[in-house]
Design a protein around this motif. Sequence first.
Motif, mmCIF file in Angstrom:
data_model
loop_
_atom_site.group_PDB
_atom_site.id
_atom_site.type_symbol
_atom_site.label_atom_id
_atom_site.label_comp_id
_atom_site.label_asym_id
_atom_site.label_seq_id
_atom_site.Cartn_x
_atom_site.Cartn_y
_atom_site.Cartn_z
ATOM 1 N N TRP A 7 42.697 39.340 42.245
ATOM 2 C CA TRP A 7 42.870 40.293 41.143
ATOM 3 C C TRP A 7 42.523 41.722 41.520
ATOM 4 N N THR A 8 41.602 41.918 42.453
ATOM 5 C CA THR A 8 41.204 43.287 42.829
ATOM 6 C C THR A 8 42.355 44.061 43.466
ATOM 7 N N ALA A 9 43.275 43.367 44.129
ATOM 8 C CA ALA A 9 44.423 44.048 44.735
ATOM 9 C C ALA A 9 45.303 44.672 43.648
ATOM 10 N N TYR A 10 45.542 43.947 42.563
ATOM 11 C CA TYR A 10 46.345 44.473 41.455
ATOM 12 C C TYR A 10 45.585 45.568 40.709
ATOM 13 N N TYR A 11 44.304 45.379 40.553
ATOM 14 C CA TYR A 11 43.469 46.377 39.881
ATOM 15 C C TYR A 11 43.511 47.701 40.649
ATOM 16 N N GLU A 12 43.394 47.628 41.972
ATOM 17 C CA GLU A 12 43.422 48.838 42.800
ATOM 18 C C GLU A 12 44.782 49.523 42.756
ATOM 19 N N LEU A 20 47.099 52.943 32.783
ATOM 20 C CA LEU A 20 46.258 51.875 32.255
ATOM 21 C C LEU A 20 45.758 51.017 33.401
ATOM 22 N N LYS A 21 44.691 50.270 33.147
ATOM 23 C CA LYS A 21 44.245 49.284 34.130
ATOM 24 C C LYS A 21 43.705 48.068 33.396
ATOM 25 N N ILE A 22 43.807 46.934 34.068
ATOM 26 C CA ILE A 22 43.375 45.663 33.485
ATOM 27 C C ILE A 22 42.255 45.111 34.334
ATOM 28 N N TYR A 23 41.125 44.850 33.716
ATOM 29 C CA TYR A 23 40.014 44.202 34.406
ATOM 30 C C TYR A 23 40.249 42.698 34.231
ATOM 31 N N TYR A 24 40.880 42.095 35.229
ATOM 32 C CA TYR A 24 41.394 40.726 35.123
ATOM 33 C C TYR A 24 40.379 39.631 34.806
ATOM 34 N N VAL A 46 54.752 39.431 34.669
ATOM 35 C CA VAL A 46 53.701 38.422 34.675
ATOM 36 C C VAL A 46 53.704 37.820 36.071
ATOM 37 N N VAL A 47 52.576 37.949 36.774
ATOM 38 C CA VAL A 47 52.498 37.540 38.178
ATOM 39 C C VAL A 47 51.338 36.563 38.400
ATOM 40 N N PRO A 48 51.451 35.708 39.418
ATOM 41 C CA PRO A 48 50.319 34.834 39.754
ATOM 42 C C PRO A 48 49.223 35.643 40.449
ATOM 43 N N ILE A 49 48.007 35.518 39.949
ATOM 44 C CA ILE A 49 46.866 36.274 40.469
ATOM 45 C C ILE A 49 45.682 35.326 40.604
ATOM 46 N N LYS A 50 44.916 35.481 41.686
ATOM 47 C CA LYS A 50 43.681 34.717 41.828
ATOM 48 C C LYS A 50 42.614 35.404 40.988
ATOM 49 N N VAL A 51 42.169 34.706 39.945
ATOM 50 C CA VAL A 51 41.220 35.272 38.992
ATOM 51 C C VAL A 51 40.015 34.354 38.866
ATOM 52 N N ASP A 52 38.851 34.971 38.692
ATOM 53 C CA ASP A 52 37.646 34.207 38.385
ATOM 54 C C ASP A 52 36.999 34.846 37.168
ATOM 55 N N LEU A 53 36.207 34.082 36.468
ATOM 56 C CA LEU A 53 35.496 34.624 35.318
ATOM 57 C C LEU A 53 34.063 34.883 35.732
ATOM 58 N N PHE A 54 33.728 36.141 35.917
ATOM 59 C CA PHE A 54 32.392 36.572 36.340
ATOM 60 C C PHE A 54 31.954 35.886 37.635
ATOM 61 N N LEU A 62 48.460 33.127 35.729
ATOM 62 C CA LEU A 62 49.487 34.131 35.475
ATOM 63 C C LEU A 62 48.884 35.217 34.598
ATOM 64 N N ARG A 63 49.078 36.458 35.018
ATOM 65 C CA ARG A 63 48.512 37.583 34.277
ATOM 66 C C ARG A 63 49.508 38.729 34.201
ATOM 67 N N PRO A 64 49.430 39.544 33.150
ATOM 68 C CA PRO A 64 50.301 40.715 33.053
ATOM 69 C C PRO A 64 49.925 41.750 34.103
ATOM 70 N N PHE A 65 50.940 42.436 34.601
ATOM 71 C CA PHE A 65 50.736 43.493 35.590
ATOM 72 C C PHE A 65 51.686 44.633 35.265
ATOM 73 N N ILE A 66 51.201 45.858 35.362
ATOM 74 C CA ILE A 66 52.041 47.033 35.108
ATOM 75 C C ILE A 66 52.815 47.321 36.389
ATOM 76 N N ALA A 67 54.020 46.776 36.466
ATOM 77 C CA ALA A 67 54.838 46.891 37.676
ATOM 78 C C ALA A 67 55.484 48.269 37.808
ATOM 79 N N ASN A 68 55.822 48.885 36.680
ATOM 80 C CA ASN A 68 56.472 50.201 36.687
ATOM 81 C C ASN A 68 55.685 51.174 35.822
#
Length: 140
Positions: A7-12, A20-24, A46-54, A62-68
Amino acid sequence: MSQALHWTAYYERMEKNAPLKIYYPLCGGGEECIFVCPYSDSIWEVVPIKVDLFGFREKVRLRPFIANPEACKKCYLCVQACPTGALRPAEEEIKHPSFVLLYNALRLPFKKRYGTKFVFRKEHREKFKRNNWPERYGVI
């Protein structure tokens, strides 16, 4: 599943060029943000992302991503609709994620426009299930 980035790759990526930014780790994956966006087809994916909760139980979800991001009109309807507080304007930092999650969970019933009736609609429940357990639904 191995092609999914952390998730940090998409956040960056969003931090560099998106309004906008999403804290996954806080994102529930119900796609409420995409649903309310008048320009969703040209902005969101909506893209596959490796996410953890805390930091616990990292999984591909699958999570939303601002592609454009250049197509975003900065109306912030998506920010208002986000039930967890994971989506916010780029200039706002998330300093205490657990506090943000608790605050938004307590505030949700009192939101006039995007309250609990909006979040618990059938389509959002189905997307939440599909996005958090994609292997069960044959998405990944």
